[in-house]
Design an enzyme around this catalytic site. Structure first.
Site, mmCIF file in Angstrom:
data_model
loop_
_atom_site.group_PDB
_atom_site.id
_atom_site.type_symbol
_atom_site.label_atom_id
_atom_site.label_comp_id
_atom_site.label_asym_id
_atom_site.label_seq_id
_atom_site.Cartn_x
_atom_site.Cartn_y
_atom_site.Cartn_z
ATOM 1 C CG LEU A 37 -27.627 45.209 4.340
ATOM 2 C CD1 LEU A 37 -27.773 46.115 3.124
ATOM 3 C CD2 LEU A 37 -28.989 44.704 4.807
ATOM 4 C CG HIS A 38 -26.667 38.126 4.785
ATOM 5 N ND1 HIS A 38 -27.621 37.665 3.903
ATOM 6 C CD2 HIS A 38 -27.251 38.094 6.020
ATOM 7 C CE1 HIS A 38 -28.725 37.347 4.557
ATOM 8 N NE2 HIS A 38 -28.533 37.603 5.838
ATOM 9 C CG HIS A 41 -30.056 41.329 3.755
ATOM 10 N ND1 HIS A 41 -29.051 40.989 4.635
ATOM 11 C CD2 HIS A 41 -31.210 41.279 4.471
ATOM 12 C CE1 HIS A 41 -29.574 40.745 5.820
ATOM 13 N NE2 HIS A 41 -30.875 40.904 5.753
ATOM 14 N N GLY A 231 -37.441 37.266 2.314
ATOM 15 C CA GLY A 231 -36.841 35.956 2.110
ATOM 16 C C GLY A 231 -37.680 34.852 2.725
ATOM 17 C CE LYS A 233 -32.571 34.643 6.652
ATOM 18 N NZ LYS A 233 -33.033 35.045 7.991
ATOM 19 C CD GLN A 237 -40.040 38.172 9.047
ATOM 20 O OE1 GLN A 237 -39.678 38.367 10.193
ATOM 21 N NE2 GLN A 237 -39.246 38.397 8.002
ATOM 22 C CB SER A 269 -28.622 34.177 9.330
ATOM 23 O OG SER A 269 -29.143 34.819 10.476
ATOM 24 C CB SER A 270 -27.779 39.555 10.426
ATOM 25 O OG SER A 270 -28.158 40.146 9.199
ATOM 26 N NE ARG A 271 -31.148 36.937 16.134
ATOM 27 C CZ ARG A 271 -32.297 37.416 15.681
ATOM 28 N NH1 ARG A 271 -32.700 37.084 14.471
ATOM 29 N NH2 ARG A 271 -33.028 38.232 16.413
#
Length: 376
Positions: A37-38, A41, A231, A233, A237, A269-271
């Site tokens: 999480l960031h 989130h 989100g 983002k 989706q 982003s987690s990535r």
């Protein structure tokens, strides 16, 4: 004092918890995540508090949306760190299932594993391992049964969206990380939002959106929320989930939340953890070029070709590899040639081993390409 959230791993217990909340007259908001999480989130959690009495955060890396050649094996994970952030955010419950696709027994799942993801009948698939079994010299990926599941780009005999193994055709078969050939109670029910999933990310990731729509519907059926937060983002989706909820009559209000950026302008982003400092700096070319496109549109540029070319050139010059760069209608996601109605500028590009998704540039009417909103 920070509240200790309930940590629920079993789907039946999760459903019982939600129903107990509802019996007390409380409404429920769900924030679906894949963990790591960031602040993006956490902003969804704060927004959720405006719409419901209790908040559930799900943490589940969904193998159903990854093909064997994608990054399930390297998706970042920090569950204990996530729990601390969730506790500080005042979440009421965390739904952290080991495996939502194991229909044979829940008792086989061992601690620290994703569980039996459908590869065989006795072995657990660890979160840190890959669903890709092997790649032979011909460039063909095979599953654990030795069956061909995905051929390298350029080696398929088809190429159209309709021939990716979804319609029983004779072209290459594309599967996700939970599918296997024969044996066991294999998962075989998928939800498809057929038109909205075709373009943008759907062209290069043919299993992605059916996996997303399916796992989100599973989460909706298990958690039974009144509200769900996503989100923008990942704009495509978000639109797909909204369309699925409308078409299947889910009694859930799907709310889209705006992008949260890091100090340098890159969308959280987690990535992003996979980006080196140099790659991160180069990835900012997307945001910068979209800002220039926004300025041009606000000053009368309505030609999507011109706007797209300027963004593509900037990304390529920064050593990015373009997946797509499209200006599309906000509702239908169809590409447009001129900005005459609400549009969104969607971009995805590779920098190193990370894909950066930008779903932004939203606006209405001539010259009003909105503020760019990167994602990933």
């Amino acid at each position: 004092m920070a509240k200790e959230p309930a940590i629920i791993r079993d789907k039946n217990l999760m459903r019982s918890w939600s129903r107990s909340m509802r019996s007390q007259g409380k409404t429920i908001a769900l924030v679906p995540t894949m963990g790591y999480l960031h602040q993006g989130h956490l902003s969804l959690i704060q927004e959720a508090k405006k719409h419901a009495h209790v908040i559930v955060v799900s943490i589940y890396v969904n193998p159903g949306q990854f093909s064997p050649s994608e990054d399930l094996a390297t998706y970042p994970s920090d569950f204990q760190g996530d729990l601390q952030k969730i506790k500080e955010a005042g979440v009421d419950a965390v739904f952290h299932p080991q495996n939502l696709y194991d229909y044979e027994t829940d008792t086989k799942i061992t601690s620290g594993s994703v569980g039996n993801l459908g590869f065989d009948d006795g072995k657990d698939q660890k979160l840190g391992s890959s669903c890709k079994d092997e790649e032979d010299p011909s460039g063909t990926f095979r599953n654990l049964d030795g069956k061909v599941v995905l051929e390298r780009e350029g080696k398929s005999t088809g190429g159209s969206f309709g021939n990716l193994g979804f319609n029983g055709g004779n072209e290459r078969k594309v599967v996700s990380c939970i599918e296997k050939v024969g044996g066991g109670l294999v998962h075989e029910t998928w939800i498809r939002v057929e038109k909205l999933e075709r373009g943008l990310c759907g062209r290069s990731r043919p299993v992605f959106f059916r996996g997303v729509a399916t796992v989100v519907s599973k989460l909706f059926n298990i958690v039974e929320p009144d509200v769900a937060l996503f989100g923008k983002k990942d704009y495509q989706q978000w639109r797909i989930i909204r369309r699925m909820v409308r078409d299947l009559d889910f009694g859930i209000n799907v709310i889209g939340s705006e992008i949260v950026r890091d100090a340098d302008g890159l969308a959280l982003s987690s990535r992003n953890v996979h980006l080196s400092p140099e790659e991160r700096e180069k990835a900012l070319s997307i945001n910068k070029s979209l800002s220039k496109a926004k300025f041009a549109a606000q000053n009368g540029q309505v030609s999507c070709v011109e706007l797209r070319n300027s963004v593509i050139q900037a990304i390529v010059e920064a050593a990015g590899r373009i997946d797509y760069a499209e200006i599309v209608d906000q509702e239908s996601l169809n590409t447009v040639e001129e900005i005459r109605s609400p549009v969104v500028f969607c971009v995805a590009a590779w920098f190193g081993k990370a894909t950066i998704f930008y779903s932004g540039g939203r606006g209405r009417g001539r010259g009003l390409l909105g503020a760019p909103a990167p994602g990933g």
